[in-house]
Design a protein around this motif. Structure first.
Motif, PDB file in Angstrom:
ATOM      1  N   ALA A 248       0.832  -1.195   0.000  1.00  0.00           N
ATOM      2  CA  ALA A 248       0.000   0.000   0.000  1.00  0.00           C
ATOM      3  C   ALA A 248       0.869   1.248   0.000  1.00  0.00           C
ATOM      4  N   ALA A 249       0.369   2.309  -0.640  1.00  0.00           N
ATOM      5  CA  ALA A 249       1.075   3.581  -0.654  1.00  0.00           C
ATOM      6  C   ALA A 249       1.106   4.177   0.747  1.00  0.00           C
ATOM      7  N   PRO A 250       2.161   4.933   1.091  1.00  0.00           N
ATOM      8  CA  PRO A 250       2.174   5.624   2.390  1.00  0.00           C
ATOM      9  C   PRO A 250       0.941   6.509   2.521  1.00  0.00           C
ATOM     10  N   GLY A 251       0.381   6.510   3.686  1.00  0.00           N
ATOM     11  CA  GLY A 251      -0.839   7.270   3.909  1.00  0.00           C
ATOM     12  C   GLY A 251      -2.078   6.424   3.969  1.00  0.00           C
ATOM     13  N   LEU A 252      -1.959   5.144   3.587  1.00  0.00           N
ATOM     14  CA  LEU A 252      -3.060   4.193   3.743  1.00  0.00           C
ATOM     15  C   LEU A 252      -2.778   3.362   4.985  1.00  0.00           C
ATOM     16  N   VAL A 253      -3.581   3.543   6.001  1.00  0.00           N
ATOM     17  CA  VAL A 253      -3.364   2.879   7.296  1.00  0.00           C
ATOM     18  C   VAL A 253      -4.371   1.735   7.429  1.00  0.00           C
ATOM     19  N   PRO A 254      -3.887   0.475   7.458  1.00  0.00           N
ATOM     20  CA  PRO A 254      -4.825  -0.654   7.583  1.00  0.00           C
ATOM     21  C   PRO A 254      -5.689  -0.514   8.826  1.00  0.00           C
ATOM     22  N   GLU A 255      -6.946  -0.874   8.672  1.00  0.00           N
ATOM     23  CA  GLU A 255      -7.872  -0.777   9.791  1.00  0.00           C
ATOM     24  C   GLU A 255      -8.862  -1.932   9.747  1.00  0.00           C
ATOM     25  N   GLY A 256      -9.041  -2.582  10.859  1.00  0.00           N
ATOM     26  CA  GLY A 256     -10.009  -3.660  10.956  1.00  0.00           C
ATOM     27  C   GLY A 256      -9.443  -4.996  10.504  1.00  0.00           C
ATOM     28  N   PRO A 257     -10.239  -6.049  10.626  1.00  0.00           N
ATOM     29  CA  PRO A 257      -9.779  -7.393  10.263  1.00  0.00           C
ATOM     30  C   PRO A 257      -9.741  -7.592   8.747  1.00  0.00           C
ATOM     31  N   VAL A 258      -9.016  -8.627   8.356  1.00  0.00           N
ATOM     32  CA  VAL A 258      -8.962  -9.068   6.966  1.00  0.00           C
ATOM     33  C   VAL A 258      -9.697 -10.398   6.890  1.00  0.00           C
TER      34      VAL A 258
END
Length: 402
Positions: A248-258
């Motif tokens: 992922a590009a910087p600035g995309l912060v993973p959130e929640g389950p996969v």
């Protein structure tokens, strides 16, 4: 009386009767009683059957390309028997087997040592002959197998078969590819003729595809966006060991389950890079869903790319004889497009000017009145979109333009 005869076109496994009749008389010359004597000898022709008995991989079958033929993935082992059926009496037996398909399309390699079983009624000059291996096409793979049993005798009434059990692998070479038809012959030389039988197999391979989407495709800082990765096996063979890599590009912060959805079963992972799909049969689909939040540090107008990729292989687990397929990849991009327009409002509020006796009723009602020497507060209110905006400059003119 001794004589020889050549056996003509006779179906393997059949018997050829030979009838001898002698006529004679009880006296030399006339006056005796004539008579005859007859005897029959049946010459048996041996038979050879080449029979598939199984494979090492339960996930392949016979459904691809040419139904009823065994499907073989790269690295999969084919098990088969060479069965010689003997007539009564003595028979010369030399068996040869080819792991190289006719016309040179595809090849197998021997796995282990073939086993030999002689029926209870069978004896042979060489009951356990040495296996002779030959590389017939010079590619470094021994593809011709031969056993010379010498003179073999079968006593009628017992088990009249010789069974050679062979295991051979579909080699990971360029010559083996999806859709190849492997026609694999074997030959029995019984001294007076030859019997040939063949088996067929189809080479099958996975065809992994990947598709990645994002919703929405236009967002602003602070928004949560959702990603879905679709893995599909569009090939003819099973795909194994698909490990997802998500960049992922910087600035995309993973959130929640996969979440992985496969065959109606959901599995939760902590990260997209932890997702492993153990197997996809032809036609099966795996769906991976997860979210990411856009950080406030991202510049307005930035296009944030997110790429997912996955390799696959022809066999489960890390097996040296498998074929590993190059990763397939796809990306999905979200663009930072603010929903809030940029605005600037300049105002001089009535209070708190330095003279409470002025207001906004004179000349142009609603516009703050100022006396000479009176001080006022000028308010500049700029509304910017959420996120990071570079090179923001506020310029204020305190004089009326000419």
């Amino acid at each position: 009386v001794e004589y020889r005869a050549i056996v003509g076109s006779v179906p393997p496994g059949s018997g050829v009767p030979n009838i001898a009749t002698a006529t004679f008389d009880s006296l030399e010359g006339p006056g005796g009683r004539p008579d005859t004597a007859t005897d029959t000898f049946t010459f048996g022709v041996p038979n050879l059957d080449k029979l598939v008995t199984g494979t090492s991989l339960a996930d392949t079958g016979t459904s691809q390309f040419r139904p009823t033929l065994t499907d073989l993935a790269i690295g999969e082992i084919l098990f088969y028997d060479l069965v010689v059926t003997l007539p009564a009496g003595n028979t010369q037996v030399v068996v040869t087997d080819s792991l190289l398909a006719l016309n040179g399309i595809g090849t197998l390699e021997l796995v282990g040592t073939p086993t030999i079983a002689l029926g209870a009624g069978v004896t042979a000059t060489n009951p356990a002959p040495t296996l002779v291996l030959t590389d017939s096409n010079g590619d470094g793979i021994a593809d011709r197998l031969a056993w010379d049993f010498g003179n073999v005798n079968f006593v009628a009434g017992g088990d009249n078969q010789i069974t050679i059990s062979v295991a051979a692998r579909a080699v990971n070479v360029a010559g083996n590819s999806a859709g190849d038809l492997l026609v694999l012959p074997a030959n029995l030389d019984y001294g007076f003729g030859n019997v040939v039988d063949v088996i067929g197999a189809d080479i099958v391979e996975p065809g992994l595809t990947i598709d990645k989407t994002v919703t929405p495709i236009l967002a602003e800082a602070g928004n949560l966006v959702g990603y879905q990765v679709t893995l599909r096996n569009d090939g003819s063979g099973p795909a194994y060991d698909m490990a997802l890599t998500d960049v992922a590009a910087p600035g995309l912060v993973p959130e929640g389950p996969v979440t992985l959805l496969l065959n109606g079963v959901s599995t939760v992972f902590a990260s997209a890079n932890d997702v492993v799909v153990p197997r996809l049969l032809p036609g099966e689909v795996a769906l991976v869903s997860y979210g990411a939040r856009i950080a406030d540090s991202v510049l307005v107008g930035t296009v944030l790319a997110n790429t997912a990729s996955s390799p696959s292989s022809s066999l489960p687990g890390a097996v040296p004889t498998e074929r590993i397929y190059a990763p397939v990849a796809d990306d999905a991009a979200v663009t930072l497009a603010p929903s809030t327009p940029v605005t600037l409002v300049k105002a001089i509020p009535v209070p708190p000017t330095s003279d409470p006796n002025t207001g906004d009723a004179q000349i142009r009602p609603g516009v703050t009145d100022l006396g000479i020497g009176e001080r006022a507060t000028v308010e500049l209110t700029a509304v910017l979109p959420r996120g990071t905006v570079n090179n923001v400059i506020l310029t204020d003119q305190l004089t009326t333009p000419a």
